[in-house]
Design a protein around this motif. Sequence first.
Motif, PDB file in Angstrom:
ATOM      1  N   GLY A   1      -2.006   7.531  -2.610  1.00  0.00           N
ATOM      2  CA  GLY A   1      -3.435   7.471  -3.085  1.00  0.00           C
ATOM      3  C   GLY A   1      -4.405   8.174  -3.261  1.00  0.00           C
ATOM      4  O   GLY A   1      -5.258   7.317  -3.622  1.00  0.00           O
ATOM      5  N   LYS A  12       0.829  -0.936  -0.338  1.00  0.00           N
ATOM      6  CA  LYS A  12       0.107   0.226  -0.181  1.00  0.00           C
ATOM      7  C   LYS A  12       0.793   1.353   0.234  1.00  0.00           C
ATOM      8  O   LYS A  12       2.273   1.103   0.234  1.00  0.00           O
ATOM      9  N   PRO A  13       0.833   2.362  -0.460  1.00  0.00           N
ATOM     10  CA  PRO A  13       1.319   3.365  -0.367  1.00  0.00           C
ATOM     11  C   PRO A  13       1.457   4.212   0.481  1.00  0.00           C
ATOM     12  O   PRO A  13       0.850   3.802   2.271  1.00  0.00           O
ATOM     13  N   ASP A  53      -0.990   6.416   3.075  1.00  0.00           N
ATOM     14  CA  ASP A  53      -1.943   6.057   2.064  1.00  0.00           C
ATOM     15  C   ASP A  53      -3.667   6.752   3.092  1.00  0.00           C
ATOM     16  O   ASP A  53      -4.044   6.725   4.277  1.00  0.00           O
TER      17      ASP A  53
END
Length: 309
Positions: free
Chosen positions: A196, A91-92, A95
Amino acid sequence: MSIRIVPQQQLGALREKHNTADNIPPLLFANLKSLYRRRAERLGQLATSNSFGDYLRFAAEIAQAQHNVCHDHPLMVDLTTVLAQSAESGKPPLDVLSYLRSEHWQQLLMALIAELKPQASETVLAVLENLEKMSQHQREQLANALLNGEFASVGSDQAPFIWAALSLYWAQLASQIPGKAHAEYGEQRQFCPVCGSAPVASVVHLSSSNGLRYLHCSLCESEWHVVRVKCSNCEQTRDLNYWSLESEQAAVKAESCGDCGSYLKILYQEKDPQLEVVADDLASLILDAKMEQQGFARSAVNPFLFPGE
């Protein structure tokens, strides 16, 4: 995600595993020393000959306030653990849906309000004072709504100020990331690999990145590489068209996709080296209106004009 930010020590092993040399910089972080000042100056220039000049000047005041606050309220944070967790999960690292933001963003908001109040009109001053009087919890709720894309839940008069503080906060965070970006095979690049968020627009760069297209993040101000002549939203290439209000040599165009029905602005620095993504996107609202008349939906977010406003 096809662009990942990983700890420096993992970069060599990933390049060997995926057989990539990263000759094209996959990710560019913002230069916070000049970003907001340059944006303010460009907005001021564009306002002199634009039918939306008053609003561009208003946006310029916010951008200049961001520049001043960024200098006076720096953020120092250790993101080593956050980066390691991001590398593991894919994931970023920042996020918007999972990163636990600190109260620093609210401190930035209060500083922005203090910068803006002296020159604010009566209407704007009322909005700023209303934000100032809110509880921290109320401001957090507004922030949550914006970050979750619930733009209609936040008043159009309040959203630009809330977002300006959030964007400054996330941009400061991004500048603290200790890792490097690595591009892997595959696409899925419609959202920022750092936080994101959706892009503002895309820009075809000059200088060392000559001819390369990068999408500019609407929140953290980072830019990430996406190949040209491909829809940035659905990645199709079959039915792309380019629209402009001027000639074929226009510096600002809209790239539409017949497959997903979306469009994204594309800015060409070779045609106008003074282009600034947020400013020139905002100054070309007439092009947005034309695209909507053609039945296309905007796939981007501008920090000064949110969907539904």
